[in-house]
Design a protein around this motif. Structure first.
Motif, PDB file in Angstrom:
ATOM      1  N   GLY A  80      -0.839  -0.243   4.976  1.00  0.00           N
ATOM      2  CA  GLY A  80       0.569  -0.591   4.807  1.00  0.00           C
ATOM      3  C   GLY A  80       0.913  -0.850   3.356  1.00  0.00           C
ATOM      4  O   GLY A  80       1.954  -0.400   2.864  1.00  0.00           O
ATOM      5  N   ASP A  81       0.028  -1.567   2.652  1.00  0.00           N
ATOM      6  CA  ASP A  81       0.246  -1.798   1.226  1.00  0.00           C
ATOM      7  C   ASP A  81       0.225  -0.486   0.448  1.00  0.00           C
ATOM      8  O   ASP A  81       1.039  -0.267  -0.437  1.00  0.00           O
ATOM      9  N   LEU A  82      -0.702   0.386   0.802  1.00  0.00           N
ATOM     10  CA  LEU A  82      -0.841   1.662   0.113  1.00  0.00           C
ATOM     11  C   LEU A  82       0.398   2.537   0.281  1.00  0.00           C
ATOM     12  O   LEU A  82       0.854   3.184  -0.656  1.00  0.00           O
ATOM     13  N   TYR A  83       0.952   2.534   1.498  1.00  0.00           N
ATOM     14  CA  TYR A  83       2.102   3.398   1.785  1.00  0.00           C
ATOM     15  C   TYR A  83       3.431   2.665   1.791  1.00  0.00           C
ATOM     16  O   TYR A  83       4.451   3.235   2.144  1.00  0.00           O
ATOM     17  N   GLY A  84       3.443   1.392   1.416  1.00  0.00           N
ATOM     18  CA  GLY A  84       4.684   0.650   1.303  1.00  0.00           C
ATOM     19  C   GLY A  84       5.316   0.295   2.635  1.00  0.00           C
ATOM     20  O   GLY A  84       6.534   0.254   2.752  1.00  0.00           O
ATOM     21  N   ILE A  85       4.494   0.045   3.652  1.00  0.00           N
ATOM     22  CA  ILE A  85       5.005  -0.296   4.968  1.00  0.00           C
ATOM     23  C   ILE A  85       4.906  -1.807   5.150  1.00  0.00           C
ATOM     24  O   ILE A  85       3.897  -2.417   4.818  1.00  0.00           O
ATOM     25  N   ASP A  86       5.951  -2.399   5.694  1.00  0.00           N
ATOM     26  CA  ASP A  86       5.972  -3.846   5.940  1.00  0.00           C
ATOM     27  C   ASP A  86       4.893  -4.196   6.968  1.00  0.00           C
ATOM     28  O   ASP A  86       4.880  -3.655   8.064  1.00  0.00           O
ATOM     29  N   GLU A 144      -7.567  -3.258   7.862  1.00  0.00           N
ATOM     30  CA  GLU A 144      -7.369  -1.872   7.430  1.00  0.00           C
ATOM     31  C   GLU A 144      -5.902  -1.468   7.543  1.00  0.00           C
ATOM     32  O   GLU A 144      -5.372  -0.782   6.659  1.00  0.00           O
ATOM     33  N   LEU A 145      -5.227  -1.881   8.620  1.00  0.00           N
ATOM     34  CA  LEU A 145      -3.803  -1.566   8.760  1.00  0.00           C
ATOM     35  C   LEU A 145      -2.990  -2.210   7.648  1.00  0.00           C
ATOM     36  O   LEU A 145      -2.052  -1.608   7.117  1.00  0.00           O
ATOM     37  N   GLU A 146      -3.356  -3.430   7.296  1.00  0.00           N
ATOM     38  CA  GLU A 146      -2.666  -4.129   6.213  1.00  0.00           C
ATOM     39  C   GLU A 146      -2.850  -3.385   4.888  1.00  0.00           C
ATOM     40  O   GLU A 146      -1.906  -3.198   4.129  1.00  0.00           O
TER      41      GLU A 146
END
Length: 57
Positions: free
Chosen positions: A45-51, A40-42
């Motif tokens: 992160g993809d949704l909000y552009g976070i590495d 879910e964190l991954e």
């Protein structure tokens, strides 16, 4: 079956009343929950552009 945690005062289920023994989740269940949380964190992160390397659990 409900997502009852057995801690509500007016729980309609007799299997999770205060007299029911509380059991610790199995190690396999804990690993599964951790893997689900990492996934879910991954996704977030993809949704909000976070590495993904910058996010830890």
């Amino acid at each position: 079956m409900s997502a009852c945690n057995g801690r509500c005062d007016d729980c309609p289920y007799d299997f999770c009343g205060p007299e029911a023994p509380k059991r610790r989740p199995s190690k396999a269940a804990e690993r599964s929950w951790r893997q689900d949380a990492l996934f879910e964190l991954e996704e977030l992160g993809d949704l909000y552009g976070i590495d993904p390397g910058a996010v830890t659990l």
